[in-house]
Design a protein around this motif. Structure first.
Motif, PDB file in Angstrom:
ATOM      1  N   SER A   1       0.827  -1.201   0.000  1.00 46.40           N
ATOM      2  CA  SER A   1       0.000   0.000   0.000  1.00 46.40           C
ATOM      3  C   SER A   1       0.863   1.253   0.000  1.00 46.40           C
ATOM      4  CB  SER A   1      -0.919   0.000   1.221  1.00 46.40           C
ATOM      5  OG  SER A   1      -0.143  -0.067   2.399  1.00 46.40           O
ATOM      6  N   ALA A   2       2.131   1.133   0.349  1.00 48.81           N
ATOM      7  CA  ALA A   2       3.025   2.287   0.360  1.00 48.81           C
ATOM      8  C   ALA A   2       4.422   1.833  -0.059  1.00 48.81           C
ATOM      9  CB  ALA A   2       3.081   2.915   1.753  1.00 48.81           C
ATOM     10  N   CYS A   3       5.059   2.627  -0.919  1.00 48.04           N
ATOM     11  CA  CYS A   3       6.413   2.329  -1.371  1.00 48.04           C
ATOM     12  C   CYS A   3       7.047   3.639  -1.831  1.00 48.04           C
ATOM     13  CB  CYS A   3       6.386   1.298  -2.502  1.00 48.04           C
ATOM     14  SG  CYS A   3       5.456   1.837  -3.944  1.00 48.04           S
ATOM     15  N   PRO A   4       8.379   3.683  -2.014  1.00 43.81           N
ATOM     16  CA  PRO A   4       9.009   4.924  -2.481  1.00 43.81           C
ATOM     17  C   PRO A   4       8.492   5.305  -3.874  1.00 43.81           C
ATOM     18  CG  PRO A   4      10.628   3.425  -1.564  1.00 43.81           C
ATOM     19  CD  PRO A   4       9.355   2.651  -1.670  1.00 43.81           C
ATOM     20  N   VAL A   5       8.108   6.550  -4.020  1.00 40.14           N
ATOM     21  CA  VAL A   5       7.489   7.024  -5.263  1.00 40.14           C
ATOM     22  C   VAL A   5       8.265   8.231  -5.789  1.00 40.14           C
ATOM     23  CG1 VAL A   5       5.427   8.082  -6.250  1.00 40.14           C
ATOM     24  CG2 VAL A   5       5.199   6.177  -4.672  1.00 40.14           C
ATOM     25  N   ASP A   6       8.519   8.221  -7.102  1.00 40.30           N
ATOM     26  CA  ASP A   6       9.093   9.379  -7.792  1.00 40.30           C
ATOM     27  C   ASP A   6       7.939  10.286  -8.198  1.00 40.30           C
ATOM     28  OD1 ASP A   6      10.255  11.224  -9.439  1.00 40.30           O
ATOM     29  OD2 ASP A   6      11.492   9.796 -10.537  1.00 40.30           O
ATOM     30  N   VAL A   7       7.786  11.398  -7.508  1.00 38.70           N
ATOM     31  CA  VAL A   7       6.637  12.282  -7.733  1.00 38.70           C
ATOM     32  C   VAL A   7       6.677  12.865  -9.137  1.00 38.70           C
ATOM     33  CG1 VAL A   7       5.436  14.340  -6.922  1.00 38.70           C
ATOM     34  CG2 VAL A   7       6.494  12.798  -5.278  1.00 38.70           C
ATOM     35  N   ASN A   8       7.864  13.214  -9.636  1.00 40.35           N
ATOM     36  CA  ASN A   8       7.973  13.756 -10.995  1.00 40.35           C
ATOM     37  C   ASN A   8       7.491  12.741 -12.029  1.00 40.35           C
ATOM     38  OD1 ASN A   8       8.954  16.227 -10.174  1.00 40.35           O
ATOM     39  ND2 ASN A   8      11.105  15.637 -10.371  1.00 40.35           N
ATOM     40  N   ARG A   9       7.922  11.490 -11.856  1.00 42.38           N
ATOM     41  CA  ARG A   9       7.495  10.439 -12.789  1.00 42.38           C
ATOM     42  C   ARG A   9       5.993  10.243 -12.741  1.00 42.38           C
ATOM     43  NH1 ARG A   9       6.145   7.523 -16.146  1.00 42.38           N
ATOM     44  NH2 ARG A   9       6.821   5.414 -16.696  1.00 42.38           N
ATOM     45  N   MET A  10       5.449  10.306 -11.531  1.00 44.51           N
ATOM     46  CA  MET A  10       4.017  10.133 -11.350  1.00 44.51           C
ATOM     47  C   MET A  10       3.239  11.262 -12.031  1.00 44.51           C
ATOM     48  SD  MET A  10       2.138   9.593  -7.728  1.00 44.51           S
ATOM     49  CE  MET A  10       2.931  11.082  -7.112  1.00 44.51           C
ATOM     50  N   LEU A  11       3.733  12.481 -11.901  1.00 48.57           N
ATOM     51  CA  LEU A  11       3.060  13.625 -12.518  1.00 48.57           C
ATOM     52  C   LEU A  11       3.148  13.550 -14.042  1.00 48.57           C
ATOM     53  CD1 LEU A  11       1.559  16.248 -12.209  1.00 48.57           C
ATOM     54  CD2 LEU A  11       3.728  17.426 -11.874  1.00 48.57           C
ATOM     55  N   GLN A  12       4.292  13.115 -14.558  1.00 49.02           N
ATOM     56  CA  GLN A  12       4.429  12.977 -16.007  1.00 49.02           C
ATOM     57  C   GLN A  12       3.465  11.926 -16.553  1.00 49.02           C
ATOM     58  OE1 GLN A  12       8.605  12.124 -16.184  1.00 49.02           O
ATOM     59  NE2 GLN A  12       9.177  14.243 -16.604  1.00 49.02           N
ATOM     60  N   THR A  13       3.252  10.846 -15.787  1.00 48.88           N
ATOM     61  CA  THR A  13       2.281   9.839 -16.199  1.00 48.88           C
ATOM     62  C   THR A  13       0.880  10.437 -16.287  1.00 48.88           C
ATOM     63  OG1 THR A  13       3.563   8.067 -15.192  1.00 48.88           O
ATOM     64  CG2 THR A  13       1.234   7.639 -15.561  1.00 48.88           C
ATOM     65  N   ALA A  14       0.502  11.200 -15.272  1.00 51.20           N
ATOM     66  CA  ALA A  14      -0.815  11.836 -15.272  1.00 51.20           C
ATOM     67  C   ALA A  14      -0.945  12.820 -16.429  1.00 51.20           C
ATOM     68  CB  ALA A  14      -1.051  12.531 -13.936  1.00 51.20           C
ATOM     69  N   LEU A  15       0.131  13.547 -16.742  1.00 49.10           N
ATOM     70  CA  LEU A  15       0.102  14.492 -17.866  1.00 49.10           C
ATOM     71  C   LEU A  15      -0.083  13.759 -19.192  1.00 49.10           C
ATOM     72  CD1 LEU A  15       2.963  16.892 -16.741  1.00 49.10           C
ATOM     73  CD2 LEU A  15       0.568  17.542 -17.084  1.00 49.10           C
TER      74      LEU A  15
END
Length: 362
Positions: free
Chosen positions: A310-324
Protein backbone atom coordinates in the motif's frame (compact mmCIF):
# COMPACT_ATOMS: atom_id res chain seq x y z
CA UNK A 1 -28.91 -22.85 72.97
CA UNK A 2 -29.48 -25.46 75.68
CA UNK A 3 -33.24 -25.58 75.24
CA UNK A 4 -34.13 -24.85 71.65
CA UNK A 5 -37.76 -24.08 71.02
CA UNK A 6 -39.59 -24.07 67.74
CA UNK A 7 -39.86 -20.31 68.07
CA UNK A 8 -36.07 -19.98 68.42
CA UNK A 9 -35.54 -21.92 65.22
CA UNK A 10 -38.14 -19.86 63.39
CA UNK A 11 -36.43 -16.62 64.45
CA UNK A 12 -33.00 -17.95 63.48
CA UNK A 13 -33.88 -19.31 60.06
CA UNK A 14 -37.12 -17.60 59.16
CA UNK A 15 -38.70 -20.83 58.00
CA UNK A 16 -40.65 -23.72 59.56
CA UNK A 17 -38.12 -25.93 61.37
CA UNK A 18 -38.98 -27.63 64.66
CA UNK A 19 -36.67 -29.09 67.26
CA UNK A 20 -38.78 -32.24 67.42
CA UNK A 21 -38.14 -32.67 63.68
CA UNK A 22 -34.39 -32.53 64.31
CA UNK A 23 -34.70 -35.13 67.06
CA UNK A 24 -36.67 -37.46 64.79
CA UNK A 25 -34.00 -37.11 62.13
CA UNK A 26 -31.37 -38.19 64.66
CA UNK A 27 -33.46 -41.17 65.71
CA UNK A 28 -33.95 -42.27 62.11
CA UNK A 29 -30.21 -42.22 61.48
CA UNK A 30 -29.68 -44.68 64.32
CA UNK A 31 -27.15 -42.44 66.02
CA UNK A 32 -25.15 -44.24 68.69
CA UNK A 33 -22.68 -42.66 71.06
CA UNK A 34 -19.50 -44.33 72.28
CA UNK A 35 -20.15 -46.08 75.62
CA UNK A 36 -23.89 -45.40 75.36
CA UNK A 37 -25.44 -47.62 78.11
CA UNK A 38 -28.79 -49.15 77.29
CA UNK A 39 -31.82 -47.72 79.10
CA UNK A 40 -29.95 -44.83 80.72
CA UNK A 41 -32.46 -42.28 79.51
CA UNK A 42 -32.93 -39.88 76.64
CA UNK A 43 -29.84 -38.17 75.20
CA UNK A 44 -29.45 -34.48 75.64
CA UNK A 45 -29.22 -32.19 72.59
CA UNK A 46 -27.62 -28.79 72.19
CA UNK A 47 -28.07 -26.53 69.15
CA UNK A 48 -25.24 -24.20 68.01
CA UNK A 49 -26.30 -21.69 65.32
CA UNK A 50 -23.70 -20.74 62.68
CA UNK A 51 -23.57 -17.05 61.74
CA UNK A 52 -21.04 -14.92 59.85
CA UNK A 53 -21.41 -11.20 59.29
CA UNK A 54 -25.07 -11.46 60.37
CA UNK A 55 -25.67 -14.08 57.74
CA UNK A 56 -27.33 -17.36 58.70
CA UNK A 57 -25.21 -20.25 57.45
CA UNK A 58 -26.72 -23.23 59.34
CA UNK A 59 -26.39 -24.87 62.70
CA UNK A 60 -24.66 -27.65 64.67
CA UNK A 61 -26.71 -30.16 66.64
CA UNK A 62 -24.69 -31.72 69.49
CA UNK A 63 -25.86 -34.91 71.20
CA UNK A 64 -24.63 -36.40 74.50
CA UNK A 65 -25.36 -39.00 77.17
CA UNK A 66 -28.23 -38.33 79.53
CA UNK A 67 -25.94 -39.00 82.47
CA UNK A 68 -23.31 -36.57 81.22
CA UNK A 69 -25.05 -33.19 80.81
CA UNK A 70 -23.26 -30.33 78.97
CA UNK A 71 -21.06 -28.16 81.13
CA UNK A 72 -20.22 -24.42 80.79
CA UNK A 73 -16.78 -25.46 79.60
CA UNK A 74 -18.38 -27.41 76.77
CA UNK A 75 -20.27 -24.33 75.71
CA UNK A 76 -17.08 -22.25 75.83
CA UNK A 77 -15.33 -24.89 73.71
CA UNK A 78 -18.00 -25.01 71.01
CA UNK A 79 -18.45 -21.27 70.66
CA UNK A 80 -15.04 -20.68 68.94
CA UNK A 81 -15.47 -23.93 67.02
CA UNK A 82 -18.79 -22.67 65.68
CA UNK A 83 -17.18 -19.35 64.74
CA UNK A 84 -14.36 -21.14 62.91
CA UNK A 85 -16.83 -23.35 61.03
CA UNK A 86 -18.89 -20.28 60.13
CA UNK A 87 -15.86 -18.53 58.69
CA UNK A 88 -14.91 -21.68 56.76
CA UNK A 89 -18.41 -22.07 55.35
CA UNK A 90 -18.52 -18.43 54.30
CA UNK A 91 -15.07 -18.70 52.69
CA UNK A 92 -16.09 -21.88 50.87
CA UNK A 93 -19.24 -20.21 49.57
CA UNK A 94 -17.30 -17.14 48.48
CA UNK A 95 -14.73 -19.34 46.74
CA UNK A 96 -17.44 -21.19 44.85
CA UNK A 97 -18.93 -17.89 43.71
CA UNK A 98 -15.47 -16.64 42.62
CA UNK A 99 -14.88 -19.84 40.65
CA UNK A 100 -18.30 -19.55 39.01
CA UNK A 101 -17.69 -15.88 38.23
CA UNK A 102 -14.26 -16.70 36.76
CA UNK A 103 -15.78 -19.41 34.56
CA UNK A 104 -18.50 -17.01 33.42
CA UNK A 105 -15.95 -14.31 32.66
CA UNK A 106 -13.77 -16.77 30.70
CA UNK A 107 -16.77 -17.88 28.67
CA UNK A 108 -17.66 -14.25 27.96
CA UNK A 109 -14.10 -13.45 26.81
CA UNK A 110 -13.93 -16.63 24.72
CA UNK A 111 -17.14 -15.65 22.91
CA UNK A 112 -15.83 -12.21 21.93
CA UNK A 113 -15.29 -11.72 18.16
CA UNK A 114 -11.79 -10.33 18.83
CA UNK A 115 -8.53 -11.93 19.94
CA UNK A 116 -7.57 -11.02 23.51
CA UNK A 117 -4.08 -12.03 24.62
CA UNK A 118 -2.13 -11.26 27.80
CA UNK A 119 1.67 -11.50 27.70
CA UNK A 120 4.44 -11.43 30.29
CA UNK A 121 6.06 -7.96 30.02
CA UNK A 122 9.55 -9.35 30.65
CA UNK A 123 9.67 -12.57 28.62
CA UNK A 124 6.83 -12.02 26.15
CA UNK A 125 5.38 -15.44 27.05
CA UNK A 126 1.64 -15.84 26.46
CA UNK A 127 -0.12 -15.89 29.83
CA UNK A 128 -3.66 -16.05 28.43
CA UNK A 129 -5.41 -16.02 25.07
CA UNK A 130 -9.09 -16.46 24.32
CA UNK A 131 -10.74 -18.95 21.97
CA UNK A 132 -11.11 -16.34 19.20
CA UNK A 133 -7.55 -17.25 18.11
CA UNK A 134 -8.99 -20.52 16.78
CA UNK A 135 -11.96 -18.92 15.03
CA UNK A 136 -9.87 -16.18 13.36
CA UNK A 137 -6.47 -17.81 12.70
CA UNK A 138 -7.33 -21.51 12.96
CA UNK A 139 -4.89 -22.14 15.83
CA UNK A 140 -5.82 -23.45 19.27
CA UNK A 141 -4.38 -21.73 22.32
CA UNK A 142 -2.49 -24.89 23.31
CA UNK A 143 -0.80 -25.04 19.90
CA UNK A 144 0.94 -21.66 20.08
CA UNK A 145 4.23 -23.03 21.39
CA UNK A 146 7.04 -21.14 23.10
CA UNK A 147 7.04 -18.17 20.67
CA UNK A 148 3.36 -17.50 21.35
CA UNK A 149 1.38 -14.99 19.29
CA UNK A 150 4.54 -13.66 17.64
CA UNK A 151 4.97 -16.95 15.78
CA UNK A 152 1.72 -16.34 13.87
CA UNK A 153 2.90 -13.09 12.25
CA UNK A 154 3.39 -13.21 8.48
CA UNK A 155 7.05 -12.20 8.19
CA UNK A 156 10.09 -10.75 9.96
CA UNK A 157 9.01 -7.17 9.26
CA UNK A 158 5.73 -7.71 11.11
CA UNK A 159 7.50 -9.48 13.98
CA UNK A 160 9.90 -6.57 14.40
CA UNK A 161 7.04 -4.06 14.48
CA UNK A 162 5.16 -6.23 16.99
CA UNK A 163 8.21 -6.46 19.26
CA UNK A 164 8.55 -2.67 19.22
CA UNK A 165 4.89 -2.24 20.22
CA UNK A 166 5.22 -4.80 23.05
CA UNK A 167 8.41 -3.15 24.28
CA UNK A 168 6.63 0.21 24.48
CA UNK A 169 3.73 -1.40 26.34
CA UNK A 170 6.17 -3.07 28.78
CA UNK A 171 7.52 0.44 29.45
CA UNK A 172 4.01 1.71 30.19
CA UNK A 173 3.19 3.29 26.80
CA UNK A 174 0.11 2.14 24.90
CA UNK A 175 0.15 1.76 21.11
CA UNK A 176 -2.79 2.91 19.04
CA UNK A 177 -4.55 0.73 16.49
CA UNK A 178 -2.15 -0.67 13.90
CA UNK A 179 -2.60 -3.17 11.08
CA UNK A 180 -0.62 -6.41 11.32
CA UNK A 181 -0.46 -9.26 8.82
CA UNK A 182 -0.89 -12.73 10.36
CA UNK A 183 -0.68 -16.15 8.72
CA UNK A 184 -3.70 -18.42 9.07
CA UNK A 185 -3.20 -22.13 9.78
CA UNK A 186 -4.18 -22.87 6.16
CA UNK A 187 -1.46 -20.55 4.80
CA UNK A 188 -3.61 -17.50 4.01
CA UNK A 189 -2.34 -14.07 5.08
CA UNK A 190 -4.93 -12.07 7.02
CA UNK A 191 -4.77 -8.46 8.15
CA UNK A 192 -5.67 -7.84 11.79
CA UNK A 193 -6.09 -4.44 13.38
CA UNK A 194 -4.60 -4.59 16.86
CA UNK A 195 -3.87 -2.44 19.88
CA UNK A 196 -1.09 -3.18 22.40
CA UNK A 197 -1.30 -1.61 25.86
CA UNK A 198 0.11 -2.09 29.39
CA UNK A 199 -1.85 -3.54 32.31
CA UNK A 200 -0.89 -1.58 35.43
CA UNK A 201 -0.81 -2.88 39.00
CA UNK A 202 -1.56 -1.07 42.24
CA UNK A 203 1.82 0.67 42.28
CA UNK A 204 1.41 1.71 38.62
CA UNK A 205 3.93 -0.94 37.60
CA UNK A 206 3.35 -2.95 34.42
CA UNK A 207 2.50 -6.52 35.38
CA UNK A 208 1.19 -7.60 31.95
CA UNK A 209 0.92 -6.56 28.30
CA UNK A 210 -2.39 -7.06 26.53
CA UNK A 211 -3.18 -7.31 22.82
CA UNK A 212 -6.63 -6.87 21.28
CA UNK A 213 -6.94 -7.72 17.57
CA UNK A 214 -9.78 -8.19 15.09
CA UNK A 215 -9.86 -9.31 11.45
CA UNK A 216 -10.20 -6.57 8.80
CA UNK A 217 -9.16 -8.64 5.77
CA UNK A 218 -12.64 -8.50 4.21
CA UNK A 219 -12.80 -4.75 4.79
CA UNK A 220 -9.42 -4.22 3.08
CA UNK A 221 -10.38 -6.44 0.13
CA UNK A 222 -13.63 -4.51 -0.32
CA UNK A 223 -11.72 -1.22 -0.16
CA UNK A 224 -9.29 -2.44 -2.84
CA UNK A 225 -12.18 -3.44 -5.09
CA UNK A 226 -13.79 -0.03 -4.59
CA UNK A 227 -10.53 1.76 -5.41
CA UNK A 228 -10.09 -0.41 -8.49
CA UNK A 229 -13.61 0.39 -9.68
CA UNK A 230 -13.03 4.09 -9.07
CA UNK A 231 -9.84 3.99 -11.10
CA UNK A 232 -11.53 2.17 -13.97
CA UNK A 233 -14.35 4.72 -13.95
CA UNK A 234 -11.85 7.57 -14.21
CA UNK A 235 -10.03 5.76 -16.99
CA UNK A 236 -13.30 5.65 -18.88
CA UNK A 237 -13.41 9.46 -18.76
CA UNK A 238 -9.84 9.60 -20.08
CA UNK A 239 -10.45 6.96 -22.75
CA UNK A 240 -11.19 9.45 -25.52
CA UNK A 241 -8.02 11.42 -24.85
CA UNK A 242 -5.91 8.29 -24.58
CA UNK A 243 -7.38 6.95 -27.82
CA UNK A 244 -6.42 10.23 -29.49
CA UNK A 245 -2.88 9.97 -28.14
CA UNK A 246 -2.58 6.44 -29.54
CA UNK A 247 -4.30 7.19 -32.86
CA UNK A 248 -1.77 9.88 -33.78
CA UNK A 249 1.31 7.61 -33.74
CA UNK A 250 -0.70 4.74 -35.23
CA UNK A 251 -1.74 6.96 -38.17
CA UNK A 252 1.84 8.11 -38.59
CA UNK A 253 3.11 4.52 -38.64
CA UNK A 254 0.51 3.63 -41.26
CA UNK A 255 1.55 6.52 -43.51
CA UNK A 256 5.23 5.88 -42.86
CA UNK A 257 5.03 2.25 -43.98
CA UNK A 258 3.53 3.29 -47.30
CA UNK A 259 6.23 5.91 -47.77
CA UNK A 260 8.93 3.39 -46.86
CA UNK A 261 7.63 0.96 -49.51
CA UNK A 262 7.99 3.66 -52.13
CA UNK A 263 11.49 4.46 -50.87
CA UNK A 264 12.43 0.80 -51.13
CA UNK A 265 11.36 0.82 -54.79
CA UNK A 266 13.44 3.94 -55.37
CA UNK A 267 16.41 2.26 -53.69
CA UNK A 268 16.10 -0.68 -56.07
CA UNK A 269 16.33 1.75 -58.98
CA UNK A 270 19.48 3.16 -57.45
CA UNK A 271 18.21 6.67 -56.78
CA UNK A 272 20.62 8.66 -54.54
CA UNK A 273 19.85 9.56 -50.84
CA UNK A 274 17.14 6.93 -50.44
CA UNK A 275 18.95 4.87 -47.79
CA UNK A 276 19.40 7.89 -45.51
CA UNK A 277 15.70 8.70 -45.82
CA UNK A 278 14.78 5.09 -45.01
CA UNK A 279 16.90 5.13 -41.85
CA UNK A 280 15.31 8.43 -40.79
CA UNK A 281 11.78 7.11 -41.28
CA UNK A 282 12.58 3.86 -39.45
CA UNK A 283 13.73 5.92 -36.47
CA UNK A 284 10.51 7.92 -36.55
CA UNK A 285 8.43 4.72 -36.66
CA UNK A 286 10.39 3.31 -33.73
CA UNK A 287 9.76 6.53 -31.78
CA UNK A 288 6.03 6.39 -32.52
CA UNK A 289 5.85 2.74 -31.40
CA UNK A 290 7.72 3.64 -28.20
CA UNK A 291 5.19 6.41 -27.54
CA UNK A 292 2.33 3.89 -27.84
CA UNK A 293 4.13 1.49 -25.50
CA UNK A 294 4.62 4.32 -23.00
CA UNK A 295 0.92 5.17 -22.97
CA UNK A 296 -0.01 1.51 -22.48
CA UNK A 297 2.49 1.25 -19.62
CA UNK A 298 1.01 4.33 -17.96
CA UNK A 299 -2.46 2.80 -18.21
CA UNK A 300 -1.21 -0.40 -16.56
CA UNK A 301 0.29 1.58 -13.67
CA UNK A 302 -3.01 3.34 -13.10
CA UNK A 303 -5.06 0.12 -13.03
CA UNK A 304 -2.75 -2.09 -10.96
CA UNK A 305 -2.73 -2.41 -7.15
CA UNK A 306 0.51 -4.14 -6.05
CA UNK A 307 -0.37 -7.00 -3.70
CA UNK A 308 0.51 -6.23 -0.09
CA UNK A 309 2.20 -2.92 -1.02
CA UNK A 310 0.00 0.00 0.00
CA UNK A 311 3.03 2.29 0.36
CA UNK A 312 6.41 2.33 -1.37
CA UNK A 313 9.01 4.92 -2.48
CA UNK A 314 7.49 7.02 -5.26
CA UNK A 315 9.09 9.38 -7.79
CA UNK A 316 6.64 12.28 -7.73
CA UNK A 317 7.97 13.76 -10.99
CA UNK A 318 7.50 10.44 -12.79
CA UNK A 319 4.02 10.13 -11.35
CA UNK A 320 3.06 13.63 -12.52
CA UNK A 321 4.43 12.98 -16.01
CA UNK A 322 2.28 9.84 -16.20
CA UNK A 323 -0.82 11.84 -15.27
CA UNK A 324 0.10 14.49 -17.87
CA UNK A 325 0.46 11.86 -20.57
CA UNK A 326 -2.94 10.35 -19.88
CA UNK A 327 -4.75 13.69 -19.64
CA UNK A 328 -2.92 15.74 -22.29
CA UNK A 329 -5.52 15.27 -25.03
CA UNK A 330 -8.40 16.23 -22.74
CA UNK A 331 -6.58 19.18 -21.17
CA UNK A 332 -5.30 20.49 -24.48
CA UNK A 333 -8.82 21.47 -25.52
CA UNK A 334 -9.23 23.78 -22.52
CA UNK A 335 -5.86 24.99 -21.34
CA UNK A 336 -2.14 25.17 -21.89
CA UNK A 337 0.04 23.53 -19.23
CA UNK A 338 3.46 24.91 -18.42
CA UNK A 339 5.46 22.14 -16.71
CA UNK A 340 8.54 22.94 -14.62
CA UNK A 341 9.87 19.98 -12.63
CA UNK A 342 12.80 20.12 -10.24
CA UNK A 343 14.70 17.35 -8.43
CA UNK A 344 12.69 15.76 -5.61
CA UNK A 345 13.50 12.94 -3.14
CA UNK A 346 11.51 9.71 -3.23
CA UNK A 347 8.38 9.96 -1.07
CA UNK A 348 6.35 7.13 0.52
CA UNK A 349 3.02 6.51 -1.17
CA UNK A 350 1.10 4.43 -3.70
CA UNK A 351 1.96 5.14 -7.35
CA UNK A 352 -1.44 4.15 -8.71
CA UNK A 353 -3.44 5.95 -6.01
CA UNK A 354 -1.45 9.20 -6.01
CA UNK A 355 -1.22 9.26 -9.80
CA UNK A 356 -4.99 8.85 -9.89
CA UNK A 357 -5.28 11.97 -7.71
CA UNK A 358 -3.05 14.00 -10.06
CA UNK A 359 -5.08 12.84 -13.06
CA UNK A 360 -8.32 13.93 -11.39
CA UNK A 361 -6.84 17.35 -10.53
CA UNK A 362 -5.63 17.85 -14.10
Amino acid sequence: LDSVTDRDLLELFGEPLTFSTLKRVLEKTGLSLPGDPAGEGERWLMFVPLFHARRRLGGLLLAGHAGDPPSPELRETWEPIANTISVALRAAGDFERVVALEAEKRQLVDNLPVIVARLDPQTGATLFINAAIDRILGVRAGELGAVGVEGLLADDLEREASRDARARAAAGVATGWEDRRYRHADGRVLTLRESVYPVLGHAHSVHAVEIIAYDITTEIDARKQLMQSDRLASLGVLAAGVAHEINNPVAFISLATGQMNRLIDQAKRGEPGVHDRLREMAGEVTEAAAHIAEIVAELKLFTRIPEGASACPVDVNRMLQTALTLTSAEVRRHARIDVQLGPLPLAPGGFAGMGHVFANLL
